[in-house]
Design an enzyme around this catalytic site. Structure first.
Site, mmCIF file in Angstrom:
data_model
loop_
_atom_site.group_PDB
_atom_site.id
_atom_site.type_symbol
_atom_site.label_atom_id
_atom_site.label_comp_id
_atom_site.label_asym_id
_atom_site.label_seq_id
_atom_site.Cartn_x
_atom_site.Cartn_y
_atom_site.Cartn_z
ATOM 1 N N ARG A 54 0.859 -1.186 0.000
ATOM 2 C CA ARG A 54 0.000 0.000 0.000
ATOM 3 C C ARG A 54 0.899 1.241 0.000
ATOM 4 O O ARG A 54 1.709 1.420 0.919
ATOM 5 C CB ARG A 54 -0.896 -0.016 1.256
ATOM 6 C CG ARG A 54 -1.702 1.231 1.390
ATOM 7 C CD ARG A 54 -2.690 1.218 2.554
ATOM 8 N NE ARG A 54 -3.311 2.516 2.599
ATOM 9 C CZ ARG A 54 -3.294 3.334 3.649
ATOM 10 N NH1 ARG A 54 -2.745 2.970 4.795
ATOM 11 N NH2 ARG A 54 -3.859 4.523 3.561
ATOM 12 N N GLU A 64 -7.435 8.217 6.269
ATOM 13 C CA GLU A 64 -7.731 8.832 7.564
ATOM 14 C C GLU A 64 -8.251 10.263 7.454
ATOM 15 O O GLU A 64 -7.614 11.198 7.967
ATOM 16 C CB GLU A 64 -6.488 8.809 8.456
ATOM 17 C CG GLU A 64 -5.953 7.421 8.711
ATOM 18 C CD GLU A 64 -4.725 7.410 9.630
ATOM 19 O OE1 GLU A 64 -4.139 8.474 9.883
ATOM 20 O OE2 GLU A 64 -4.360 6.320 10.099
ATOM 21 N N TYR A 101 -4.187 1.417 15.923
ATOM 22 C CA TYR A 101 -2.930 1.412 16.676
ATOM 23 C C TYR A 101 -3.124 1.241 18.177
ATOM 24 O O TYR A 101 -2.345 0.589 18.841
ATOM 25 C CB TYR A 101 -2.156 2.716 16.452
ATOM 26 C CG TYR A 101 -1.602 2.842 15.052
ATOM 27 C CD1 TYR A 101 -0.328 2.378 14.751
ATOM 28 C CD2 TYR A 101 -2.362 3.397 14.032
ATOM 29 C CE1 TYR A 101 0.180 2.475 13.454
ATOM 30 C CE2 TYR A 101 -1.868 3.496 12.740
ATOM 31 C CZ TYR A 101 -0.598 3.031 12.453
ATOM 32 O OH TYR A 101 -0.101 3.116 11.175
ATOM 33 N N ASN A 149 -7.422 1.381 9.947
ATOM 34 C CA ASN A 149 -6.130 1.652 10.580
ATOM 35 C C ASN A 149 -6.331 1.620 12.085
ATOM 36 O O ASN A 149 -7.190 2.339 12.614
ATOM 37 C CB ASN A 149 -5.597 3.033 10.176
ATOM 38 C CG ASN A 149 -5.137 3.076 8.727
ATOM 39 O OD1 ASN A 149 -5.210 2.075 8.020
ATOM 40 N ND2 ASN A 149 -4.667 4.230 8.289
ATOM 41 N N HIS A 165 -3.203 10.878 0.665
ATOM 42 C CA HIS A 165 -2.668 10.635 2.003
ATOM 43 C C HIS A 165 -2.049 11.951 2.493
ATOM 44 O O HIS A 165 -0.859 12.044 2.718
ATOM 45 C CB HIS A 165 -1.660 9.480 1.977
ATOM 46 C CG HIS A 165 -1.312 8.907 3.318
ATOM 47 N ND1 HIS A 165 -1.378 7.552 3.596
ATOM 48 C CD2 HIS A 165 -0.884 9.478 4.467
ATOM 49 C CE1 HIS A 165 -0.995 7.327 4.852
ATOM 50 N NE2 HIS A 165 -0.668 8.494 5.408
ATOM 51 N N GLU A 212 -3.462 -0.382 8.092
ATOM 52 C CA GLU A 212 -2.293 0.028 8.900
ATOM 53 C C GLU A 212 -2.412 -0.557 10.299
ATOM 54 O O GLU A 212 -3.476 -0.490 10.924
ATOM 55 C CB GLU A 212 -2.214 1.558 9.068
ATOM 56 C CG GLU A 212 -1.739 2.292 7.867
ATOM 57 C CD GLU A 212 -1.640 3.805 8.101
ATOM 58 O OE1 GLU A 212 -1.366 4.240 9.245
ATOM 59 O OE2 GLU A 212 -1.867 4.536 7.125
HETATM 60 O O1 IFM Z 1 2.495 7.597 9.850
HETATM 61 C C1 IFM Z 1 1.127 7.592 10.060
HETATM 62 C C2 IFM Z 1 0.375 7.434 8.751
HETATM 63 O O2 IFM Z 1 0.721 8.408 7.834
HETATM 64 C C3 IFM Z 1 -1.110 7.509 8.986
HETATM 65 N N1 IFM Z 1 -1.506 6.604 10.038
HETATM 66 C C4 IFM Z 1 -0.770 6.610 11.263
HETATM 67 C C5 IFM Z 1 0.711 6.466 10.974
HETATM 68 C C6 IFM Z 1 1.500 6.453 12.307
HETATM 69 O O3 IFM Z 1 1.292 7.627 13.006
#
Ligand code: IFM
Length: 451
Positions: A77, A166, A296, A294, A121, A355
């Site tokens: 990606r 995002e 985290y 995405n 992006h 992500e």
């Molecule tokens: O680096 C970023 C990415 O550009 C978008 N999502 C989160 C990642 C980590 O912060």
């Protein structure tokens, strides 16, 4: 030893984005981007670096793809830089910019790696930002004009397309909290920003459908696990409200054809969009083929005792908490809960985790990077994928953020998310232990656990 097998054809990939890796910021006719201008301003990037060179991927893409191939990563990606294709955002097209992506895609295909481009992006032509950027409805149309051109050029070779990355970050960090360009803090003016972003998404979907019925098109949204900070009724309500103002804001319009209650009720929002609302929401809710997720970390939410403030995110604190170098709590269960939530709430869409990954303070010792914590982080999240698939989530692939260390926006080059270490002064790539470990998963379609 225990083996966890994934469904046939499950895609194991990695992800990056144009501004974060390409460099070549003023080469081959590329126009200035909002991030070029912003990162050059004093004090904006914590370590004083810029994306001018970053990973120099623009010149080294062949070598990077060769490494992906050797490691057996199945999909990649990346994102396409709008100012590389249209230096002024519209008008004259820069053939050399388009050639770069044609060559990149060919190189991926020649190496049996599935390309997964994202069309936006965050890097937009600076001239568009200056003319009002996401405050202006016209920007949605300009982005979709550019996207249409790219899809027309590459659509015979690229099946999967992601419209935006995002959009919530563009809304919150760039227009409300003043951290990303244009670095505004405009509570009322910014209310149209989510709508214009979503409109551009919908327009791109329509344009792609008109180009070919074979294309698969989706959006990547950012999600956090959002949980009440306590079992108090007030905190439970506060957490639910926060979901409305964050991810539901970018999910409900697409999947349900309406904005979450609290947002839709907002007087200014209604006033500004009155004229176009009905027509736009139809475009926005155009059916998509997959959702990019995405994920985290998670946030806890409390109801503060301040009048008018409906919710307050707080960070989890408990003995033994594990945080990444971004200060983000490691909370893999949040990914599972989220996937189950999406399945229930949005009619079980096809999902790719576009992500997931972690930054740690990696060190090269004797030419190697032993990043055990990253392996643990990814392993724990992959276990949640398995659990979610077994519970009926329609999950088709997983992309680690990131293939290699890169420019982490306002953090600069100081945060390392890669499976591959980048030694910036020499641009040498060193595969981290996690990179080799992930390679085994990608090659075998299995996670092997030592008991
Ligand atoms: O680096 C970023 C990415 O550009 C978008 N999502 C989160 C990642 C980590 O912060």
């Amino acid at each position: 030893m225990k083996e966890i097998k994934f469904p046939e054809g499950f895609l194991w990939g990695t992800a990056t984005s144009s501004y974060q890796i390409e460099g070549a910021w003023n080469e081959d006719g590329k126009g200035l981007s909002n991030w070029d201008v912003f990162s050059h301003k004093k004090g904006k990037i914590k370590d004083g670096t810029t994306g001018d060179i970053a990973c120099d991927h623009y010149h080294r893409y062949k070598e990077d793809i060769k490494l992906m191939k050797e490691l057996g990563y199945k999909a990649y990606r990346f994102s396409i830089s709008w100012p590389r294709i249209f230096p002024d955002g519209k008008g004259k097209l820069n053939e050399k910019g388009l050639d770069f992506y044609k060559n990149l895609v060919d190189e991926l295909l020649n190496n049996d790696i599935v390309p997964f481009p994202t069309l936006y992006h965050w890097d937009m032509p600076y001239s568009i930002e200056k003319q009002g950027g996401w405050y202006k409805r016209e920007t949605a149309f300009l982005l979709s004009d550019y996207a249409e051109k790219v899809i027309m050029t590459l659509g015979d070779r690229v099946t999967n397309w992601i419209t935006l990355n995002e959009p919530i970050v563009v809304y919150l960090l760039a227009h409300l909290f003043g951290q990303h360009p244009p670095a505004h803090k405009k509570f009322i003016r910014s209310l149209v920003v989510p709508h214009h972003l979503l409109l551009s998404h919908g327009l791109i979907v329509q344009r792609a459908r008109a180009i070919s019925s074979k294309l698969k098109i989706g959006i990547t949204n950012a999600f956090m696990g959002i949980y009440p900070g306590t079992n108090d009724e007030e905190d439970i309500i506060a957490a639910d409200k926060m979901k409305n103002y964050t991810y539901r804001l970018f999910m409900d319009p697409i999947f349900k054809g309406k904005y979450p209650e609290n947002f839709a009720k907002n007087f200014f929002f209604k006033l500004k969009l009155k004229k176009f609302y009905e027509e736009d929401i139809k475009i926005i809710s155009e059916k998509i083929d997959f959702l990019g997720v995405n994920y985290y970390t998670r946030l806890l939410v409390r109801k503060p005792s301040i009048p008018f403030i409906k919710f307050m995110p707080i960070k989890a604190k408990y003995p033994g908490i594990r945080n990444t170098d971004m200060g983000w709590e490691v909370y893999p269960e949040g990914l599972y809960d989220l996937l189950i939530d999406i399945k229930k709430e949005y009619n079980n869409p096809i999902i790719y985790i576009t992500e997931n990954g972690a930054a740690y303070k990696d060190k090269v010792v004797n030419g190697e990077v032993d990043d055990k914590e990253r392996i643990e982080y990814i392993k724990e999240h992959i276990l949640m994928l398995d659990k979610a698939i077994k519970d009926g989530v329609n999950l088709k692939g997983y992309f680690v953020w990131s293939f290699m260390d890169n420019f982490e926006w306002t953090e600069g080059l100081s945060k390392r998310f890669g499976l591959v270490y980048v030694d910036y002064p020499t641009q040498k790539r060193i595969v981290k232990r996690s990179g080799y470990w992930y390679s085994e998963i990608a090659k075998s379609n299995k996670l092997i656990l030592e008991e």
